[in-house]
Design a protein around this motif. Structure first.
Motif, PDB file in Angstrom:
ATOM      1  N   LEU A  40       0.675  -1.095   0.309  1.00  0.00           N
ATOM      2  CA  LEU A  40       0.126  -0.330  -0.436  1.00  0.00           C
ATOM      3  C   LEU A  40       1.243   1.245  -0.128  1.00  0.00           C
ATOM      4  O   LEU A  40       0.521   2.107  -0.035  1.00  0.00           O
ATOM      5  CB  LEU A  40      -0.704  -0.482   1.047  1.00  0.00           C
ATOM      6  N   ARG A  41       2.840   0.777   0.354  1.00  0.00           N
ATOM      7  CA  ARG A  41       2.715   2.567   0.262  1.00  0.00           C
ATOM      8  C   ARG A  41       3.558   3.109  -0.873  1.00  0.00           C
ATOM      9  O   ARG A  41       2.932   2.160  -2.090  1.00  0.00           O
ATOM     10  CB  ARG A  41       4.442   2.305   1.177  1.00  0.00           C
ATOM     11  N   SER A  42       3.860   4.171  -1.036  1.00  0.00           N
ATOM     12  CA  SER A  42       4.544   4.576  -2.247  1.00  0.00           C
ATOM     13  C   SER A  42       5.675   3.710  -3.331  1.00  0.00           C
ATOM     14  O   SER A  42       6.238   3.823  -1.875  1.00  0.00           O
ATOM     15  CB  SER A  42       4.490   6.197  -2.285  1.00  0.00           C
ATOM     16  N   PHE A  43       6.313   4.444  -4.063  1.00  0.00           N
ATOM     17  CA  PHE A  43       7.690   3.783  -4.452  1.00  0.00           C
ATOM     18  C   PHE A  43       8.589   4.599  -3.869  1.00  0.00           C
ATOM     19  O   PHE A  43       9.499   4.304  -3.229  1.00  0.00           O
ATOM     20  CB  PHE A  43       7.885   4.567  -5.834  1.00  0.00           C
ATOM     21  N   GLU A  44       8.247   6.521  -3.177  1.00  0.00           N
ATOM     22  CA  GLU A  44       9.002   6.733  -2.629  1.00  0.00           C
ATOM     23  C   GLU A  44       9.446   6.368  -1.246  1.00  0.00           C
ATOM     24  O   GLU A  44      10.197   6.870  -0.314  1.00  0.00           O
ATOM     25  CB  GLU A  44       8.480   8.175  -2.571  1.00  0.00           C
ATOM     26  N   GLU A  45       8.628   5.903  -0.216  1.00  0.00           N
ATOM     27  CA  GLU A  45       8.491   5.555   1.196  1.00  0.00           C
ATOM     28  C   GLU A  45       9.444   4.529   0.958  1.00  0.00           C
ATOM     29  O   GLU A  45       9.342   4.382   2.087  1.00  0.00           O
ATOM     30  CB  GLU A  45       6.483   5.392   1.063  1.00  0.00           C
ATOM     31  N   VAL A  46       8.850   3.730   0.539  1.00  0.00           N
ATOM     32  CA  VAL A  46       9.911   2.611   0.428  1.00  0.00           C
ATOM     33  C   VAL A  46      11.535   2.782   0.554  1.00  0.00           C
ATOM     34  O   VAL A  46      12.006   2.293   0.735  1.00  0.00           O
ATOM     35  CB  VAL A  46       9.506   1.408  -0.067  1.00  0.00           C
ATOM     36  N   PRO A  55       1.903   3.008   7.042  1.00  0.00           N
ATOM     37  CA  PRO A  55       2.080   4.098   5.767  1.00  0.00           C
ATOM     38  C   PRO A  55       1.875   5.126   6.013  1.00  0.00           C
ATOM     39  O   PRO A  55       0.465   5.685   6.371  1.00  0.00           O
ATOM     40  CB  PRO A  55       1.378   3.304   4.726  1.00  0.00           C
ATOM     41  N   LYS A  56       1.938   6.313   4.766  1.00  0.00           N
ATOM     42  CA  LYS A  56       1.801   7.757   5.064  1.00  0.00           C
ATOM     43  C   LYS A  56       0.918   7.793   3.890  1.00  0.00           C
ATOM     44  O   LYS A  56       0.089   8.748   4.565  1.00  0.00           O
ATOM     45  CB  LYS A  56       3.031   8.729   4.349  1.00  0.00           C
ATOM     46  N   SER A  57       1.084   7.262   3.324  1.00  0.00           N
ATOM     47  CA  SER A  57      -0.123   7.491   2.111  1.00  0.00           C
ATOM     48  C   SER A  57      -0.117   6.117   2.046  1.00  0.00           C
ATOM     49  O   SER A  57       0.546   5.374   1.197  1.00  0.00           O
ATOM     50  CB  SER A  57      -0.253   8.308   0.757  1.00  0.00           C
ATOM     51  N   PHE A  58      -1.760   5.944   1.183  1.00  0.00           N
ATOM     52  CA  PHE A  58      -2.548   4.267   0.911  1.00  0.00           C
ATOM     53  C   PHE A  58      -2.912   4.366  -0.264  1.00  0.00           C
ATOM     54  O   PHE A  58      -3.762   5.255  -1.283  1.00  0.00           O
ATOM     55  CB  PHE A  58      -3.736   4.075   1.278  1.00  0.00           C
ATOM     56  N   LEU A 239      10.234  -9.286 -11.340  1.00  0.00           N
ATOM     57  CA  LEU A 239       9.499  -7.787 -10.552  1.00  0.00           C
ATOM     58  C   LEU A 239      10.848  -7.390 -10.283  1.00  0.00           C
ATOM     59  O   LEU A 239      10.379  -6.414 -10.104  1.00  0.00           O
ATOM     60  CB  LEU A 239       8.679  -8.276 -10.041  1.00  0.00           C
ATOM     61  N   ARG A 240      11.794  -7.718 -10.116  1.00  0.00           N
ATOM     62  CA  ARG A 240      12.897  -7.239  -9.356  1.00  0.00           C
ATOM     63  C   ARG A 240      13.799  -6.032 -10.548  1.00  0.00           C
ATOM     64  O   ARG A 240      14.884  -7.188 -11.417  1.00  0.00           O
ATOM     65  CB  ARG A 240      13.367  -8.332  -8.444  1.00  0.00           C
ATOM     66  N   GLY A 241      14.440  -5.662 -10.526  1.00  0.00           N
ATOM     67  CA  GLY A 241      15.306  -4.457 -11.012  1.00  0.00           C
ATOM     68  C   GLY A 241      16.632  -5.087 -10.647  1.00  0.00           C
ATOM     69  O   GLY A 241      16.663  -5.434  -9.889  1.00  0.00           O
ATOM     70  N   GLU A 242      17.216  -4.435 -12.207  1.00  0.00           N
ATOM     71  CA  GLU A 242      18.875  -5.045 -11.583  1.00  0.00           C
ATOM     72  C   GLU A 242      19.461  -4.004 -10.624  1.00  0.00           C
ATOM     73  O   GLU A 242      20.311  -4.467  -9.664  1.00  0.00           O
ATOM     74  CB  GLU A 242      19.962  -4.767 -12.940  1.00  0.00           C
ATOM     75  N   TRP A 243      18.797  -2.989 -10.891  1.00  0.00           N
ATOM     76  CA  TRP A 243      19.883  -1.761  -9.577  1.00  0.00           C
ATOM     77  C   TRP A 243      18.176  -1.022  -8.594  1.00  0.00           C
ATOM     78  O   TRP A 243      18.802  -0.697  -7.372  1.00  0.00           O
ATOM     79  CB  TRP A 243      19.941  -0.640 -10.316  1.00  0.00           C
ATOM     80  N   VAL A 244      17.255  -1.050  -8.771  1.00  0.00           N
ATOM     81  CA  VAL A 244      16.772  -0.370  -7.978  1.00  0.00           C
ATOM     82  C   VAL A 244      15.151  -1.334  -8.572  1.00  0.00           C
ATOM     83  O   VAL A 244      14.765  -1.362  -9.065  1.00  0.00           O
ATOM     84  CB  VAL A 244      16.032   0.824  -8.468  1.00  0.00           C
ATOM     85  N   SER A 245      14.289  -1.797  -7.015  1.00  0.00           N
ATOM     86  CA  SER A 245      13.660  -2.233  -7.233  1.00  0.00           C
ATOM     87  C   SER A 245      11.979  -1.563  -6.446  1.00  0.00           C
ATOM     88  O   SER A 245      12.387  -1.014  -5.922  1.00  0.00           O
ATOM     89  CB  SER A 245      13.536  -4.376  -6.405  1.00  0.00           C
TER      90      SER A 245
END
Length: 283
Positions: A40-46, A55-58, A239-245
């Motif tokens: 439920l989190r945003s990418f920035e929060e993760v 979570p700060k936002s859903f 779904l996992r990225g090479e550098w950032v997931s």
């Protein structure tokens, strides 16, 4: 052999037991709750490292729709269904036939054959990795749906035969004697006498087999290579990225993958419990 029930008068013991069960339940559910909150989190929060806080936002709609728009999860879902459903049907058919023969027909080698089915359950799956892969390559089935269907059907049939053989053996002998007295053939006895009585067992076995095959990851990466045939468990790894997931999307996809077996269990819960408890009480 079985633990004694705690008397109601032993209040400290009962309180300690309840506290222990609650602690174990919290520890067991904590990873699942964490994954659900991460989905439920945003990418920035993760990326900021907020994994355990509230979570700060859903972003429920954004994350769960992005899973299907930005990834090939829908394709992986279809692949898993194509592999799982035929495997479940094949296991049910084969285990019912073998369980019926091994439980109701005496012939030389009956016990040895049953021992082979049971013994196969104790083989670690990892030791079969290279032989099974080489076999599928030699047959030209590597990286196809059929490779996974054949393997899962063969591998799960051992446990399923043990399961069905015990259920059919518990049926009253009088039913089979009456069927023979009426002139019913073995096939007619199986279809008209055995199958109607073991429907709860078939439902329980279907749920177990569906869960085993759907959740399989090891053989999904051993017998497949291309995304066109990868089941959903192997597809999650993509779904996992090479550098950032994007762990929020990975968590959302994980929750989506867990829904089918859980939904199947709740839809067939009554039959599942009846199948597991059939014959547990005499009367």
């Amino acid at each position: 052999m079985y633990p004694r029930p705690i008397p109601e008068t032993a209040r400290p013991a009962r309180a300690a037991y309840v506290a222990l069960v609650a602690a174990v339940l919290v520890l067991w559910l904590l990873p699942l709750v964490t994954v659900m909150l991460t989905s439920l989190r945003s990418f920035e929060e993760v990326m900021a490292g907020n994994y355990w806080g509230w979570p700060k936002s859903f972003n429920f709609i954004e994350n769960y729709t992005a899973v299907f728009k930005q990834t090939a999860l829908a394709r992986y879902f279809v692949n898993s269904l194509i592999v799982t459903l035929p495997s479940v049907i094949g296991v049910l058919v084969l285990s019912t036939l073998t369980g019926y023969v091994l439980s109701r027909h005496r012939f030389p080698g009956n016990r040895l054959l049953f021992a082979l089915f049971v013994g196969g359950n104790f083989l670690p799956a990892q030791i079969m990795m290279i032989p099974v892969r080489d076999l599928m390559v030699g047959l030209g089935l590597y990286d196809t749906y059929l490779a996974l269907i054949i393997f899962h059907t063969a591998f799960q049939t051992g446990f399923a035969t043990l399961f069905m053989r015990n259920f059919i053996a518990a049926l009253p002998d009088e039913l089979f004697q009456a069927a023979r007295a009426e002139g019913a053939s073995p096939w007619q006895t199986l279809w008209h006498v055995v199958v109607p009585l073991i429907r709860p067992a078939l439902a329980a076995l279907a749920i177990l087999t569906f869960t085993f095959v759907w959740n399989d990851y090891f053989w999904a990466i051993v017998l497949t290579q291309s995304d066109a045939v990868k089941p959903v468990t192997a597809g999650l790894n993509n779904l996992r990225g090479e550098w950032v997931s994007a762990w929020n999307l990975v968590a959302a996809a994980t929750i989506m993958v867990a829904i089918p077996p859980v939904a199947m269990f709740f839809l067939m819960q009554r039959h599942f419990i009846a199948g597991l408890t059939m014959g547990a009480v005499k009367g």
